[in-house]
Write a protein that holds these residues in place. Structure first.
Motif, short mmCIF file in Angstrom:
data_model
loop_
_atom_site.label_atom_id
_atom_site.label_comp_id
_atom_site.label_asym_id
_atom_site.label_seq_id
_atom_site.Cartn_x
_atom_site.Cartn_y
_atom_site.Cartn_z
N ILE A 1 0.86 -1.18 0.00
CA ILE A 1 0.00 0.00 0.00
C ILE A 1 0.90 1.23 0.00
CG2 ILE A 1 -1.70 1.35 1.29
CD1 ILE A 1 -2.70 -1.31 2.52
N LEU A 2 0.55 2.18 -0.86
CA LEU A 2 1.24 3.46 -0.93
C LEU A 2 0.18 4.52 -0.63
CD1 LEU A 2 3.94 4.83 -1.76
CD2 LEU A 2 3.03 4.93 -4.07
N THR A 3 0.36 5.29 0.45
CA THR A 3 -0.69 6.22 0.84
C THR A 3 -0.18 7.61 1.16
OG1 THR A 3 -2.56 6.56 2.36
CG2 THR A 3 -0.61 5.53 3.29
N ASP A 4 -1.00 8.59 0.80
CA ASP A 4 -0.82 9.96 1.25
C ASP A 4 -1.36 9.99 2.68
OD1 ASP A 4 -0.41 12.70 1.34
OD2 ASP A 4 -2.13 13.20 0.07
N LEU A 5 -1.10 11.05 3.41
CA LEU A 5 -1.63 11.17 4.78
C LEU A 5 -2.87 12.04 4.85
CD1 LEU A 5 1.65 11.43 6.89
CD2 LEU A 5 0.13 9.45 6.61
N MET A 6 -2.82 13.18 4.19
CA MET A 6 -3.92 14.14 4.28
C MET A 6 -4.91 13.91 3.14
SD MET A 6 -2.83 15.40 7.00
CE MET A 6 -4.14 16.55 7.29
N MET A 7 -6.01 13.19 3.46
CA MET A 7 -7.05 12.89 2.48
C MET A 7 -8.42 13.03 3.14
SD MET A 7 -5.49 9.46 0.67
CE MET A 7 -5.27 8.58 2.23
N PRO A 8 -9.45 13.29 2.35
CA PRO A 8 -10.80 13.37 2.91
C PRO A 8 -11.34 11.99 3.27
CG PRO A 8 -10.87 13.62 0.53
CD PRO A 8 -9.41 13.57 0.92
N LYS A 9 -12.38 11.96 4.06
CA LYS A 9 -13.11 10.76 4.50
C LYS A 9 -12.30 9.88 5.45
CE LYS A 9 -16.38 10.53 0.75
NZ LYS A 9 -17.08 9.73 -0.20
N MET A 10 -11.11 9.49 5.06
CA MET A 10 -10.23 8.70 5.92
C MET A 10 -8.79 9.04 5.57
SD MET A 10 -9.70 4.56 6.32
CE MET A 10 -11.10 4.19 7.36
N SER A 11 -8.06 9.54 6.54
CA SER A 11 -6.67 9.94 6.29
C SER A 11 -5.76 8.72 6.15
CB SER A 11 -6.17 10.82 7.44
OG SER A 11 -5.97 10.02 8.60
N GLY A 12 -4.56 8.98 5.71
CA GLY A 12 -3.57 7.92 5.65
C GLY A 12 -3.22 7.38 7.03
N PHE A 13 -3.22 8.25 8.03
CA PHE A 13 -2.99 7.80 9.41
C PHE A 13 -4.05 6.77 9.81
CE2 PHE A 13 -1.18 12.22 9.83
CZ PHE A 13 0.14 11.85 10.09
N GLU A 14 -5.30 7.10 9.51
CA GLU A 14 -6.41 6.20 9.86
C GLU A 14 -6.33 4.90 9.06
OE1 GLU A 14 -10.02 9.20 10.97
OE2 GLU A 14 -9.23 9.31 8.91
N LEU A 15 -5.93 4.99 7.80
CA LEU A 15 -5.78 3.80 6.97
C LEU A 15 -4.71 2.87 7.54
CD1 LEU A 15 -6.36 2.13 4.41
CD2 LEU A 15 -4.70 3.59 3.20
N ILE A 16 -3.57 3.44 7.89
CA ILE A 16 -2.48 2.63 8.47
C ILE A 16 -2.96 1.95 9.75
CG2 ILE A 16 -0.16 2.68 9.49
CD1 ILE A 16 0.32 5.22 7.68
N GLU A 17 -3.61 2.72 10.61
CA GLU A 17 -4.10 2.17 11.88
C GLU A 17 -5.10 1.04 11.63
OE1 GLU A 17 -5.98 3.71 16.09
OE2 GLU A 17 -6.19 5.00 14.34
N GLU A 18 -6.00 1.25 10.70
CA GLU A 18 -7.01 0.24 10.39
C GLU A 18 -6.36 -1.05 9.88
OE1 GLU A 18 -10.90 -0.98 10.49
OE2 GLU A 18 -10.28 1.05 11.00
N VAL A 19 -5.43 -0.92 8.95
CA VAL A 19 -4.79 -2.09 8.33
C VAL A 19 -3.87 -2.81 9.32
CG1 VAL A 19 -3.15 -2.83 6.55
CG2 VAL A 19 -4.94 -1.18 5.98
N LYS A 20 -2.99 -2.07 9.96
CA LYS A 20 -1.94 -2.69 10.77
C LYS A 20 -2.38 -3.05 12.19
CE LYS A 20 1.76 -2.35 8.04
NZ LYS A 20 2.96 -3.12 8.00
#
Length: 117
Positions: A48-67
């Motif tokens: 997964i390659l992700t930006d951090l600042m995004m609408p709806k769900m940030s990259g921080f939230e994505l990392i937390e959710e996945v990991k």
């Protein structure tokens, strides 16, 4: 190898996609962390390659959710313009495996991706 990219800026998403495709990777695009998370279930990417600042769900939230919540063992690279120590530490503490600061150089991006795959 499949790479799931979460990036809300269309031009940057296109540049990332072109770089990765030229490097021989299949790219699955999403415009935010929420969309990336839903595609993760269907596609099972290698990275997964992700930006951090995004609408709806940030990259921080994505990392937390996945990991942390889902406990999926998949490499995650952050590609962000946030270059402060707090953001970098927060992302790595949540489980990001690598952190690239925008603007990026294509060869650097491909090198970081290859290292984790």
């Amino acid at each position: 190898m499949k790479i799931l990219v979460a990036e809300d800026e269309p031009l940057i998403l296109r540049l990332i996609e072109m770089s990765l495709v030229q490097g021989g990777y299949e790219v699955i695009k999403s415009i935010n962390g929420f969309e990336a998370l839903s595609k993760l279930e269907m596609v099972r990417p290698n990275l997964i390659l992700t930006d951090l600042m995004m609408p709806k769900m940030s990259g921080f939230e994505l990392i937390e959710e996945v990991k942390i919540k889902l406990k999926i063992q998949i490499p995650i690279i952050v590609l962000s313009s946030l270059d402060d120590e707090e953001s970098i530490n927060r992302a790595t503490n949540l489980g990001a495996d690598d952190y690239i600061i925008k603007p990026f150089i294509r060869s650097d991006l491909l090198s970081h991706v290859a290292k984790l795959l």
